[in-house]
Design an enzyme around this catalytic site. Structure first.
Site, PDB file in Angstrom:
ATOM      1  N   HIS A 293      -3.281  -3.677  -5.584  1.00  0.00           N
ATOM      2  CA  HIS A 293      -3.591  -3.222  -4.227  1.00  0.00           C
ATOM      3  C   HIS A 293      -5.069  -3.422  -3.929  1.00  0.00           C
ATOM      4  CE1 HIS A 293      -3.841   0.251  -1.134  1.00  0.00           C
ATOM      5  NE2 HIS A 293      -3.533  -0.873  -0.537  1.00  0.00           N
TER       6      HIS A 293
ATOM      7  N   SER B 262       0.826  -1.201   0.000  1.00  0.00           N
ATOM      8  CA  SER B 262       0.000   0.000   0.000  1.00  0.00           C
ATOM      9  C   SER B 262       0.864   1.255   0.000  1.00  0.00           C
ATOM     10  CB  SER B 262      -0.920   0.014   1.219  1.00  0.00           C
ATOM     11  OG  SER B 262      -0.165  -0.151   2.384  1.00  0.00           O
TER      12      SER B 262
ATOM     13  N   ASN C  87      -4.835   5.783  -1.209  1.00  0.00           N
ATOM     14  CA  ASN C  87      -4.160   6.270   0.000  1.00  0.00           C
ATOM     15  C   ASN C  87      -3.698   7.726  -0.129  1.00  0.00           C
ATOM     16  OD1 ASN C  87      -4.606   4.168   1.721  1.00  0.00           O
ATOM     17  ND2 ASN C  87      -2.787   3.043   1.097  1.00  0.00           N
TER      18      ASN C  87
ATOM     19  N   GLU D 183      -6.519  -1.596  -7.180  1.00  0.00           N
ATOM     20  CA  GLU D 183      -5.660  -0.665  -7.922  1.00  0.00           C
ATOM     21  C   GLU D 183      -4.606  -1.504  -8.637  1.00  0.00           C
ATOM     22  OE1 GLU D 183      -5.460   3.468  -5.422  1.00  0.00           O
ATOM     23  OE2 GLU D 183      -4.446   1.774  -4.487  1.00  0.00           O
TER      24      GLU D 183
HETATM   25  N1  3HC Z   1     -14.836 -10.585   5.559  1.00  0.00           N
HETATM   26  C1  3HC Z   1     -15.781 -10.970   4.723  1.00  0.00           C
HETATM   27  N2  3HC Z   1     -17.022 -10.399   4.667  1.00  0.00           N
HETATM   28  C2  3HC Z   1     -17.269  -9.394   5.534  1.00  0.00           C
HETATM   29  C3  3HC Z   1     -16.317  -8.937   6.446  1.00  0.00           C
HETATM   30  C4  3HC Z   1     -15.046  -9.576   6.446  1.00  0.00           C
HETATM   31  N3  3HC Z   1     -14.057  -9.179   7.276  1.00  0.00           N
HETATM   32  N4  3HC Z   1     -16.854  -7.921   7.163  1.00  0.00           N
HETATM   33  C5  3HC Z   1     -18.106  -7.750   6.705  1.00  0.00           C
HETATM   34  N5  3HC Z   1     -18.358  -8.616   5.713  1.00  0.00           N
HETATM   35  C6  3HC Z   1     -19.592  -8.722   4.925  1.00  0.00           C
HETATM   36  C7  3HC Z   1     -20.795  -9.121   5.758  1.00  0.00           C
HETATM   37  O1  3HC Z   1     -20.909 -10.527   5.821  1.00  0.00           O
HETATM   38  C8  3HC Z   1     -21.940  -8.499   4.985  1.00  0.00           C
HETATM   39  O2  3HC Z   1     -22.274  -9.283   3.869  1.00  0.00           O
HETATM   40  P1  3HC Z   1     -23.803  -9.295   3.282  1.00  0.00           P
HETATM   41  O3  3HC Z   1     -24.136  -7.879   2.882  1.00  0.00           O
HETATM   42  O4  3HC Z   1     -23.720 -10.230   2.103  1.00  0.00           O
HETATM   43  O5  3HC Z   1     -24.647  -9.802   4.410  1.00  0.00           O
HETATM   44  C9  3HC Z   1     -21.325  -7.199   4.415  1.00  0.00           C
HETATM   45  O6  3HC Z   1     -19.913  -7.408   4.430  1.00  0.00           O
HETATM   46  C10 3HC Z   1     -21.704  -6.007   5.262  1.00  0.00           C
HETATM   47  O7  3HC Z   1     -21.275  -6.253   6.602  1.00  0.00           O
HETATM   48  P2  3HC Z   1     -22.054  -5.788   7.906  1.00  0.00           P
HETATM   49  O8  3HC Z   1     -23.525  -5.699   7.595  1.00  0.00           O
HETATM   50  O9  3HC Z   1     -21.623  -6.632   9.046  1.00  0.00           O
HETATM   51  O10 3HC Z   1     -21.458  -4.358   8.265  1.00  0.00           O
HETATM   52  P3  3HC Z   1     -21.342  -3.068   7.375  1.00  0.00           P
HETATM   53  O11 3HC Z   1     -22.537  -2.862   6.513  1.00  0.00           O
HETATM   54  O12 3HC Z   1     -20.930  -2.008   8.319  1.00  0.00           O
HETATM   55  O13 3HC Z   1     -20.126  -3.375   6.396  1.00  0.00           O
HETATM   56  C11 3HC Z   1     -17.829  -2.999   5.936  1.00  0.00           C
HETATM   57  C12 3HC Z   1     -18.849  -3.661   6.884  1.00  0.00           C
HETATM   58  C13 3HC Z   1     -17.937  -3.640   4.549  1.00  0.00           C
HETATM   59  C14 3HC Z   1     -16.462  -3.266   6.522  1.00  0.00           C
HETATM   60  C15 3HC Z   1     -18.184  -1.473   5.826  1.00  0.00           C
HETATM   61  O14 3HC Z   1     -18.276  -0.921   7.111  1.00  0.00           O
HETATM   62  C16 3HC Z   1     -17.164  -0.692   5.026  1.00  0.00           C
HETATM   63  O15 3HC Z   1     -17.208  -0.676   3.809  1.00  0.00           O
HETATM   64  N6  3HC Z   1     -16.256   0.003   5.735  1.00  0.00           N
HETATM   65  C17 3HC Z   1     -15.187   0.778   5.119  1.00  0.00           C
HETATM   66  C18 3HC Z   1     -14.057  -0.160   4.763  1.00  0.00           C
HETATM   67  C19 3HC Z   1     -12.948   0.552   4.072  1.00  0.00           C
HETATM   68  O16 3HC Z   1     -12.942   1.756   3.867  1.00  0.00           O
HETATM   69  N7  3HC Z   1     -11.933  -0.240   3.686  1.00  0.00           N
HETATM   70  C20 3HC Z   1     -10.758   0.273   3.056  1.00  0.00           C
HETATM   71  C21 3HC Z   1      -9.701   0.471   4.076  1.00  0.00           C
HETATM   72  S1  3HC Z   1      -8.254   1.157   3.385  1.00  0.00           S
HETATM   73  C22 3HC Z   1      -7.387  -0.151   2.836  1.00  0.00           C
HETATM   74  O17 3HC Z   1      -7.732  -1.303   3.000  1.00  0.00           O
HETATM   75  C23 3HC Z   1      -6.135   0.182   2.116  1.00  0.00           C
HETATM   76  C24 3HC Z   1      -4.912   0.049   2.950  1.00  0.00           C
HETATM   77  O18 3HC Z   1      -3.816   0.302   2.135  1.00  0.00           O
HETATM   78  C25 3HC Z   1      -4.892   0.996   4.138  1.00  0.00           C
END
Ligand code: 3HC
Length: 293
Positions: free
Chosen positions: A140, A119, A190, A152
């Protein structure tokens, strides 16, 4: 030759997600960890995710069996020798990554494409550890990998055009929307996300609002799935600090400079959800309480 077999180095949070997605997308997949214990932990996470998908009716029991059948765990790099693509998702330390790539270069067939899930490092600084920098890209992914729709695809100055297009197509075959990014530190996401997260910490430091009020503001006012502090805890404060520090060193711009509060929290070991404490306290994970900072 179309891509048939995918190797994934690392079965941690990102590696296990990438391996799951590759096996779900129909690729024979081999995932490697340094020890059987760490590997088993990663594979258990994949099993849990697949079981949840069956429970929800997203996939059938038979499909789960097929996915599991396509996925092999190993502790040996030699098992990557006939992979068409190897995706690396190990610790973000350049010397460790370069050593791994030099070893893979000797093991994998000449046609194998290497892809790093880094990242924050630049692709070219890893590609030069191999004799195939033209067959080297960045891929990514975002956490949680099975859910987040973006990948990405990063082209270094040495990446061959045809290899790059193949990897853009591979990203789509994994069910993701591929975006084309250049080998500039932080790529696209990022570059925009890190200053936003750091600004939220600065807003807290300056008393603009409380942790919960800032989180609610961005969640409810802008429709973000998580507020910045929930997201910081989710990504990991150590990871965010590390990425910000690399970006600050690269661009020398204040917007990438890690704020003092972030540094103090990392020094305290309050790295977010994974350590039980960050901007929130996860003693009761179903009801996190804002930390008193
Ligand atoms: N693994 C697999 N599936 C997962 C999961 C996991 N760890 N966490 C949640 N899910 C699934 C759930 O099973 C659910 O599936 P469904 O809709 O089919 O039932 C779906 O995701 C939604 O989960 P929840 O209803 O429990 O909760 P949310 O609606 O709050 O969704 C989230 C959870 C998808 C994590 C959401 O909060 C989100 O999109 N958050 C932002 C995440 C984000 O910004 N990620 C990027 C981070 S930056 C990065 O990774 C880059 C690095 O370089 C820093």
């Amino acid at each position: 030759m179309p891509i048939q077999k995918v190797g994934v180095v690392g079965c941690g949070l990102m590696g296990s997600g990438i391996a799951q997605v590759a096996a779900q997308s129909g690729f024979a997949t081999v995932v490697r960890e340094v020890s059987q214990e760490v590997l088993d932990k990663g594979l258990k996470g994949i099993e849990k995710n697949l079981a949840r998908l069956v429970e929800k009716g997203t996939i059938t029991e038979a499909a789960r069996g097929e996915i599991r059948g396509r996925l092999t765990g190993t502790t040996k790099l030699e098992d990557f020798k006939d992979c068409d693509v190897v995706v690396e998702a190990i610790i973000e330390q350049l010397p460790v990554k370069r050593e791994l790539y030099a070893a893979l270069d000797g093991i994998c067939k000449p046609a194998t494409i290497f892809a790093s899930n880094t990242s924050s490092l630049t692709i070219i600084e890893m590609a030069t550890a191999t004799k195939r920098p033209q067959r080297f890209v960045g891929l990514h992914f975002f956490n949680p990998v099975p859910v987040m729709k973006l990948v990405e695809v990063v082209k270094s100055i040495a990446t061959d055009d045809a290899v790059y297009e193949e990897m853009v197509e591979f990203g789509a075959k994994l069910g993701k929307t591929p975006v084309r990014a250049s080998d500039s530190t932080g790529f696209i996401v990022n570059r925009l996300l890190v200053p936003y997260l750091l600004d939220a910490i600065r807003a807290l430091e300056e008393g603009a609002g409380s942790i919960t009020d800032i989180d609610n503001s961005m969640k409810l006012g802008c429709g973000y799935p998580m507020g910045p502090f929930t997201l910081l805890d989710f990504v990991g404060l150590d990871t965010t600090y590390y990425i910000a520090d690399i970006m600050f060193n690269e661009f020398r711009e204040r917007r990438f400079a890690p704020p003092p509060l972030l540094k103090r929290m990392v020094l305290a070991g309050w790295n977010g959800r994974k350590s039980g404490r960050g901007f929130y306290d996860y003693a009761d994970p179903t009801n996190p309480k804002a930390s008193n900072l």
